[in-house]
Design an enzyme around this catalytic site. Structure first.
Site, PDB file in Angstrom:
ATOM      1  N   GLN A   1      10.424   6.266  28.654  1.00  0.00           N
ATOM      2  CA  GLN A   1      10.169   7.691  29.127  1.00  0.00           C
ATOM      3  C   GLN A   1       9.318   7.801  30.271  1.00  0.00           C
ATOM      4  O   GLN A   1       9.192   8.799  30.811  1.00  0.00           O
ATOM      5  CB  GLN A   1       9.534   8.507  27.963  1.00  0.00           C
ATOM      6  CG  GLN A   1      10.593   8.876  26.876  1.00  0.00           C
ATOM      7  CD  GLN A   1      11.603   9.846  27.043  1.00  0.00           C
ATOM      8  OE1 GLN A   1      11.599  10.580  27.862  1.00  0.00           O
ATOM      9  NE2 GLN A   1      12.826   9.679  26.524  1.00  0.00           N
TER      10      GLN A   1
ATOM     11  N   SER B   1      15.108   2.496  31.080  1.00  0.00           N
ATOM     12  CA  SER B   1      16.552   2.858  31.278  1.00  0.00           C
ATOM     13  C   SER B   1      16.838   3.979  32.260  1.00  0.00           C
ATOM     14  O   SER B   1      16.195   4.746  32.563  1.00  0.00           O
ATOM     15  CB  SER B   1      16.876   3.354  29.835  1.00  0.00           C
ATOM     16  OG  SER B   1      18.052   3.654  29.657  1.00  0.00           O
ATOM     17  N   GLY B   2      18.157   3.484  33.190  1.00  0.00           N
ATOM     18  CA  GLY B   2      18.010   4.287  34.436  1.00  0.00           C
ATOM     19  C   GLY B   2      18.673   5.749  34.048  1.00  0.00           C
ATOM     20  O   GLY B   2      18.185   6.395  34.912  1.00  0.00           O
TER      21      GLY B   2
ATOM     22  N   CYS C   1      18.400  10.366  19.677  1.00  0.00           N
ATOM     23  CA  CYS C   1      19.045   9.373  18.779  1.00  0.00           C
ATOM     24  C   CYS C   1      18.974   9.804  17.481  1.00  0.00           C
ATOM     25  O   CYS C   1      19.754   8.867  16.498  1.00  0.00           O
ATOM     26  CB  CYS C   1      18.120   8.226  18.918  1.00  0.00           C
ATOM     27  SG  CYS C   1      18.162   7.499  20.805  1.00  0.00           S
TER      28      CYS C   1
ATOM     29  N   GLY D   1      17.472   0.714  27.456  1.00  0.00           N
ATOM     30  CA  GLY D   1      16.124   0.623  26.741  1.00  0.00           C
ATOM     31  C   GLY D   1      16.270  -0.148  25.514  1.00  0.00           C
ATOM     32  O   GLY D   1      15.463  -1.168  25.189  1.00  0.00           O
TER      33      GLY D   1
END
Length: 394
Positions: free
Chosen positions: A180, A200-201, A326, A72
């Protein structure tokens, strides 16, 4: 540790065994580089093509509008930096919100240092962007609107379709960070007027280090990463074939079970929220009560420090967070909670629980039962709470 209850699925998810099984042949016998011309490479090349078709079908896109990335953050950077470069002669104004992921916010800060002007929209107490404020913020030199699909901390789902319609009406490109949301709630890029999308996987039981970026064919962004001619010369670097295969396998599974899992998770989410708000005083739910991701719970507890709460939960085998992974190393309160109007002292006491299809009612009862004890213990050591109780006797 005898017991483990993992409730940080917004940070990352467990790789499904069925996904790993799909990946293994491309780590072992079919290990070739798909860009090579010999026949041995054709299985890997075909696997990449099939994964691209699967992802495109899920979001209603064309195959050649899907680009595989590292995740992402790369997609967010690509959308913002390369749109800025492509349209710099048209204008240097970008619109985003104050609750975006740092991959967007920090990229916007970088662009401001390059001479671009960024408008950071306020959100309401539930974290929703005002459509009226958005439209008023658009100027003749506005080149991009970047608003996330659903917030990673409080779970609020933004009015993406209406944002896309406003952007389209004014001839402004629209990017959404759907990290998300993708594979958790339905997304169709044409119906929602989305020009660019990042995903994002590892947020839906796929592998880490792989994601995809959707870019409408009419948009001709330059490459963010230069080198080889992979991804139609738009994204250099040898294809991560096992990751790409895993990404598609996880996405197909997630979408195939989406309705069933969303119903189960939402019921368990609501059950947990009701228990916490009823049984623990001075607790506040963050985010929209209904219009939120099915697996997201975010609650603030007054008179405690979130870090101490997380440590004590961990001692009970409960994995949770106070917000975005993060920023978990930061002592500052969440920028999202501050943006929805919470004062620092309350924002510091935040807890985010994000469920998966594996989470059970017994798990959540265990969590709430332990949370009640932990909150009571932490408050018993708080002079602020002691003073509050004296001033507000029951």
């Amino acid at each position: 540790m005898e017991k483990l209850i993992y409730l940080d699925n917004a940070a990352t998810t467990a790789l499904k065994p069925s996904v790993l099984k799909e990946m293994l042949p491309y780590l072992e016998e079919n290990y070739s580089n798909p860009s090579s011309i010999y026949s041995f490479a054709q299985k890997a090349n075909a696997a990449v093509d099939e994964a691209r078709r699967a992802i495109a079908e899920i979001i209603g896109a064309k195959e050649n509008e899907i680009y595989f990335t590292s995740g992402g953050s790369e997609g967010d950077n690509w959308a913002l930096k390369e749109t800025a470069e492509l349209l710099k002669d048209k204008g240097k104004h970008i619109i985003t919100s104050k609750i975006e992921h740092h991959a967007v916010l920090h990229t916007c800060e970088y662009l401001e240092h390059q001479g671009y002007d960024v408008t950071y929209l306020d959100v309401d107490e539930n974290g929703v962007v005002s459509l009226e404020a958005l439209e008023k913020a658009i100027r003749p030199d506005t080149i991009l609107i970047s608003i996330m699909f659903a917030n990673n901390e409080i779970g609020t789902i933004e009015p993406v379709k209406e944002i896309g319609e406003i952007a389209s009406k004014h001839g402004v490109l629209f990017h959404t960070d759907a990290v998300q949301a993708f594979a958790h709630i339905p997304i169709n890029v044409d119906e929602l007027h989305i020009d660019m999308l990042s995903a994002s996987g590892h947020k839906f039981h796929g592998p880490k280090g792989i994601g995809f970026f959707y870019m409408r064919n009419s948009i001709k962004l330059g490459a963010l990463i230069h080198g080889g001619a992979q991804e139609r010369a738009r994204r250099a670097g040898t294809h991560n074939v096992p990751g790409i295969v895993g990404l598609a396998a996880a996405a197909k599974y997630a979408v195939g079970t989406m309705e069933e899992n969303a119903k189960k998770e939402a019921e368990l989410r609501d059950y947990t929220i009701e228990r916490v708000l009823k049984e623990i005083p001075y607790a506040r739910l963050n985010g929209d009560r209904v219009n939120r991701l099915p697996n997201n719970i975010n609650i603030c507890f007054r008179f405690i420090e979130g870090e101490s709460m997380l440590i004590m939960l961990d001692q009970k085998g409960i994995c949770a967070s106070s917000g975005s992974a993060c920023t978990s190393g930061s002592l500052d309160p969440s920028h999202v909670l501050l943006a929805i109007g919470l004062p620092h002292e309350i924002a510091h006491g935040s807890l985010r629980l994000t469920l998966s299809e594996e989470t059970t009612k017994e798990d959540m009862d265990y969590v709430v039962d332990n949370l009640k004890v932990i909150i009571e213990r932490l408050r018993s050591m708080s002079p602020l709470y002691e003073d509050f109780v004296k001033e507000n006797p029951v």
